[in-house]
Design a protein around this motif. Structure first.
Motif, PDB file in Angstrom:
ATOM      1  N   SER A 251       0.818  -1.209   0.000  1.00 51.87           N
ATOM      2  CA  SER A 251       0.000   0.000   0.000  1.00 51.87           C
ATOM      3  C   SER A 251       0.853   1.260   0.000  1.00 51.87           C
ATOM      4  O   SER A 251       0.338   2.371   0.061  1.00 51.87           O
ATOM      5  CB  SER A 251      -0.954   0.012   1.206  1.00 51.87           C
ATOM      6  OG  SER A 251      -0.238   0.096   2.421  1.00 51.87           O
ATOM      7  N   LEU A 252       2.161   1.090  -0.098  1.00 52.92           N
ATOM      8  CA  LEU A 252       3.071   2.231  -0.151  1.00 52.92           C
ATOM      9  C   LEU A 252       3.314   2.665  -1.593  1.00 52.92           C
ATOM     10  O   LEU A 252       3.386   1.836  -2.497  1.00 52.92           O
ATOM     11  CB  LEU A 252       4.429   1.862   0.476  1.00 52.92           C
ATOM     12  CG  LEU A 252       4.478   1.673   1.993  1.00 52.92           C
ATOM     13  CD1 LEU A 252       5.832   1.099   2.393  1.00 52.92           C
ATOM     14  CD2 LEU A 252       4.216   2.985   2.714  1.00 52.92           C
ATOM     15  N   SER A 253       3.437   3.957  -1.781  1.00 52.82           N
ATOM     16  CA  SER A 253       3.895   4.511  -3.048  1.00 52.82           C
ATOM     17  C   SER A 253       4.641   5.802  -2.750  1.00 52.82           C
ATOM     18  O   SER A 253       4.703   6.248  -1.606  1.00 52.82           O
ATOM     19  CB  SER A 253       2.717   4.749  -4.001  1.00 52.82           C
ATOM     20  OG  SER A 253       1.805   5.683  -3.460  1.00 52.82           O
ATOM     21  N   ASN A 254       5.245   6.371  -3.760  1.00 51.50           N
ATOM     22  CA  ASN A 254       6.070   7.569  -3.549  1.00 51.50           C
ATOM     23  C   ASN A 254       5.249   8.671  -2.890  1.00 51.50           C
ATOM     24  O   ASN A 254       4.270   9.146  -3.459  1.00 51.50           O
ATOM     25  CB  ASN A 254       6.621   8.062  -4.884  1.00 51.50           C
ATOM     26  CG  ASN A 254       7.549   7.043  -5.530  1.00 51.50           C
ATOM     27  OD1 ASN A 254       8.100   6.185  -4.847  1.00 51.50           O
ATOM     28  ND2 ASN A 254       7.702   7.131  -6.835  1.00 51.50           N
ATOM     29  N   PRO A 360      -4.778  -1.302  -1.176  1.00 49.70           N
ATOM     30  CA  PRO A 360      -5.203  -0.875   0.164  1.00 49.70           C
ATOM     31  C   PRO A 360      -5.350  -2.074   1.084  1.00 49.70           C
ATOM     32  O   PRO A 360      -5.607  -3.186   0.622  1.00 49.70           O
ATOM     33  CB  PRO A 360      -6.563  -0.209  -0.078  1.00 49.70           C
ATOM     34  CG  PRO A 360      -6.648   0.018  -1.549  1.00 49.70           C
ATOM     35  CD  PRO A 360      -5.798  -1.035  -2.190  1.00 49.70           C
ATOM     36  N   ALA A 361      -5.162  -1.848   2.368  1.00 46.59           N
ATOM     37  CA  ALA A 361      -5.345  -2.928   3.333  1.00 46.59           C
ATOM     38  C   ALA A 361      -6.751  -3.488   3.220  1.00 46.59           C
ATOM     39  O   ALA A 361      -7.731  -2.769   3.327  1.00 46.59           O
ATOM     40  CB  ALA A 361      -5.091  -2.418   4.750  1.00 46.59           C
ATOM     41  N   GLU A 372      -2.269   3.764   1.164  1.00 47.88           N
ATOM     42  CA  GLU A 372      -3.671   3.333   1.139  1.00 47.88           C
ATOM     43  C   GLU A 372      -3.847   2.227   2.160  1.00 47.88           C
ATOM     44  O   GLU A 372      -4.197   1.105   1.845  1.00 47.88           O
ATOM     45  CB  GLU A 372      -4.037   2.839  -0.271  1.00 47.88           C
ATOM     46  CG  GLU A 372      -4.042   3.935  -1.323  1.00 47.88           C
ATOM     47  CD  GLU A 372      -5.159   4.926  -1.111  1.00 47.88           C
ATOM     48  OE1 GLU A 372      -6.178   4.556  -0.499  1.00 47.88           O
ATOM     49  OE2 GLU A 372      -5.015   6.072  -1.545  1.00 47.88           O
ATOM     50  N   GLY A 373      -3.530   2.528   3.401  1.00 48.72           N
ATOM     51  CA  GLY A 373      -3.566   1.503   4.436  1.00 48.72           C
ATOM     52  C   GLY A 373      -4.793   1.585   5.302  1.00 48.72           C
ATOM     53  O   GLY A 373      -5.651   2.437   5.126  1.00 48.72           O
ATOM     54  N   SER A 374      -4.853   0.659   6.255  1.00 49.74           N
ATOM     55  CA  SER A 374      -5.906   0.693   7.253  1.00 49.74           C
ATOM     56  C   SER A 374      -5.630   1.844   8.190  1.00 49.74           C
ATOM     57  O   SER A 374      -4.516   2.036   8.649  1.00 49.74           O
ATOM     58  CB  SER A 374      -5.914  -0.633   8.026  1.00 49.74           C
ATOM     59  OG  SER A 374      -6.797  -0.587   9.101  1.00 49.74           O
ATOM     60  N   SER A 375      -6.639   2.648   8.473  1.00 49.85           N
ATOM     61  CA  SER A 375      -6.383   3.829   9.293  1.00 49.85           C
ATOM     62  C   SER A 375      -7.420   3.984  10.389  1.00 49.85           C
ATOM     63  O   SER A 375      -8.500   3.426  10.348  1.00 49.85           O
ATOM     64  CB  SER A 375      -6.376   5.086   8.421  1.00 49.85           C
ATOM     65  OG  SER A 375      -7.638   5.295   7.837  1.00 49.85           O
ATOM     66  N   SER A 376      -7.036   4.775  11.365  1.00 45.98           N
ATOM     67  CA  SER A 376      -7.923   5.075  12.478  1.00 45.98           C
ATOM     68  C   SER A 376      -7.685   6.516  12.876  1.00 45.98           C
ATOM     69  O   SER A 376      -6.583   7.028  12.778  1.00 45.98           O
ATOM     70  CB  SER A 376      -7.627   4.137  13.656  1.00 45.98           C
ATOM     71  OG  SER A 376      -8.349   4.533  14.790  1.00 45.98           O
TER      72      SER A 376
END
Length: 403
Positions: A251-254, A360-361, A372-376
């Motif tokens: 889910s990482l990018s520049n 994304p997660a 684009e990960g899991s977030s809180s």
């Protein structure tokens, strides 16, 4: 075991057919009728309260351990202390995905679908602790705590509530930051965290990403580490943490990402190498109770956020004038792991070489940048973690409940 990719149309048709087939067997019948799952059937009958949640579940994916895997788990459960029913309930919930995932959905780009493990005694990941699913050498693997790899040996067994994949190992529930760091031989980081009184914070955190310098990374700046004040050490360590977002490698990018300590780190992906500032990610996606750990080959410096590229032949240093020490700093009094888990200490600079998209997660491929990960929106309630019985089943020292 290799899987041929179905066309989207064929897969959609199969899903519609399965959903409309009211005569399809239920999960109990499927497990009872499969000779590779007799051990699982026995386990479920032995813990009916733990199994109750599966009976009427719909739209799920179950990773069902085969007989050999269950037999190994039962020998551990037999010596477990405390409320074994709660332990088995948590373990089973970690084998269930929210949603239907067919083997054809698994690719070389790792995905991190959410399981139904939401019990905060075991996980502080919003939406449910995840597993990693990916193809390796054409084989579908499900990777869990301490990078335990479970191979899919029998795929796409449809039932009225979803699909079952038979796997050859029990999935291990990821442990606390402290237990995972020790098992991964991140003893310098663990010692630094202990010294700055951040251990309980990281063990109780929710939805975080930790860029974890290896022991050799700390040793490379030994002269600088020896002269750090507590305030400086805290600022450096918190610069290695992303708060409120779990940034799995795929889910990482520049992008530039804010850290817990203030200031941003810069993510650069260059020819399959993932850089955090000028540090290379050399072992990604180590799951833990509060998120994910990526091991990096140099210590980040909030006062120097220079970026790297794949022409680097050696780990970069962000601390001008620092020299290597004769010993690894911060490790005094920190126990070394008694067992080497190969996948936790193996390094590679080609983390993203096979990735074809940003994922994304728990989701599908995304075209957006950044994370684009899991977030809180919050750090979550603090969860104290500790090692008790059944360690082998819960990622080494990974069992979190105070049973």
């Amino acid at each position: 075991m290799q899987f041929k990719t179905l066309s989207l149309a064929a897969l959609a048709a199969a899903l519609v057919s399965a959903q409309n087939d009211t005569s399809m067997m239920n999960l109990t019948a499927l497990i009872a009728g499969n000779s590779n799952l007799t051990g699982l059937a026995t386990l479920l009958s032995s813990y009916p309260d733990a199994a109750a949640g599966l009976a009427n579940a719909t739209n799920i994916t179950l990773f069902a351990p085969n007989n050999q895997a269950v037999q190994a788990a039962q020998s551990v459960l037999g010596s477990a202390q405390g409320n074994v029913n709660d332990l088995v309930t948590a373990l089973l919930s970690y084998h269930v995905l929210q949603g239907t995932v067919f083997a054809e959905n698994i690719t070389e780009t790792p995905a991190f679908p959410s399981t139904t493990l939401n019990n905060t005694q075991y996980s502080n990941v919003t939406g449910g602790q995840v597993v990693e699913a990916r193809l390796r050498d054409g084989n579908a693997q499900i990777i869990s705590g301490l990078k335990q790899a479970s191979n899919v040996t029998e795929a796409n067994l449809a039932f009225s509530g979803g699909v079952v994949h038979v796997i050859d190992n029990i999935l291990q529930i990821p442990g606390s930051f402290s237990s995972v760091a020790q098992n991964a031989n991140l003893t310098a980081l663990l010692g630094a965290v202990n010294t700055t009184n951040l251990t309980s914070t990281l063990d109780g955190a929710s939805d975080i990403t930790i860029f974890a310098p290896s022991n050799s990374a700390f040793q490379a700046i030994g002269s600088a580490a020896a002269n750090l004040t507590a305030e400086q050490a805290t600022a450096i360590l918190t610069y290695h943490v992303i708060n409120g977002t779990i940034a799995y490698s795929s889910s990482l990018s520049n992008a530039s990402i804010p850290t817990l300590g203030g200031g941003n780190v810069t993510v650069t992906i260059d020819n399959g190498t993932v850089f955090i500032n000028s540090a290379r990610v050399v072992n990604p996606d180590i799951l833990f109770a509060g998120g994910v750990i990526h091991i990096i080959d140099s210590v980040l410096n909030p006062m120097n956020n220079a970026t790297g590229n794949d022409t680097q032949s050696e780990p970069a240093t962000a601390f001008s004038g620092a020299s290597s020490g004769t010993v690894v700093p911060f490790t005094s009094g920190v126990p070394t792991p008694t067992t080497t888990i190969v996948d936790l200490v193996t390094s590679t600079t080609q983390v993203a070489v096979s990735y074809t998209s940003v994922v994304p997660a728990g989701g599908s491929a995304a075209a957006t940048g950044g994370v684009e990960g899991s977030s809180s929106s919050s750090a979550g309630a603090a969860m104290q973690t500790g090692a008790v019985g059944a360690a082998a089943l819960f990622g080494g020292a990974a069992l979190l409940a105070n049973l």
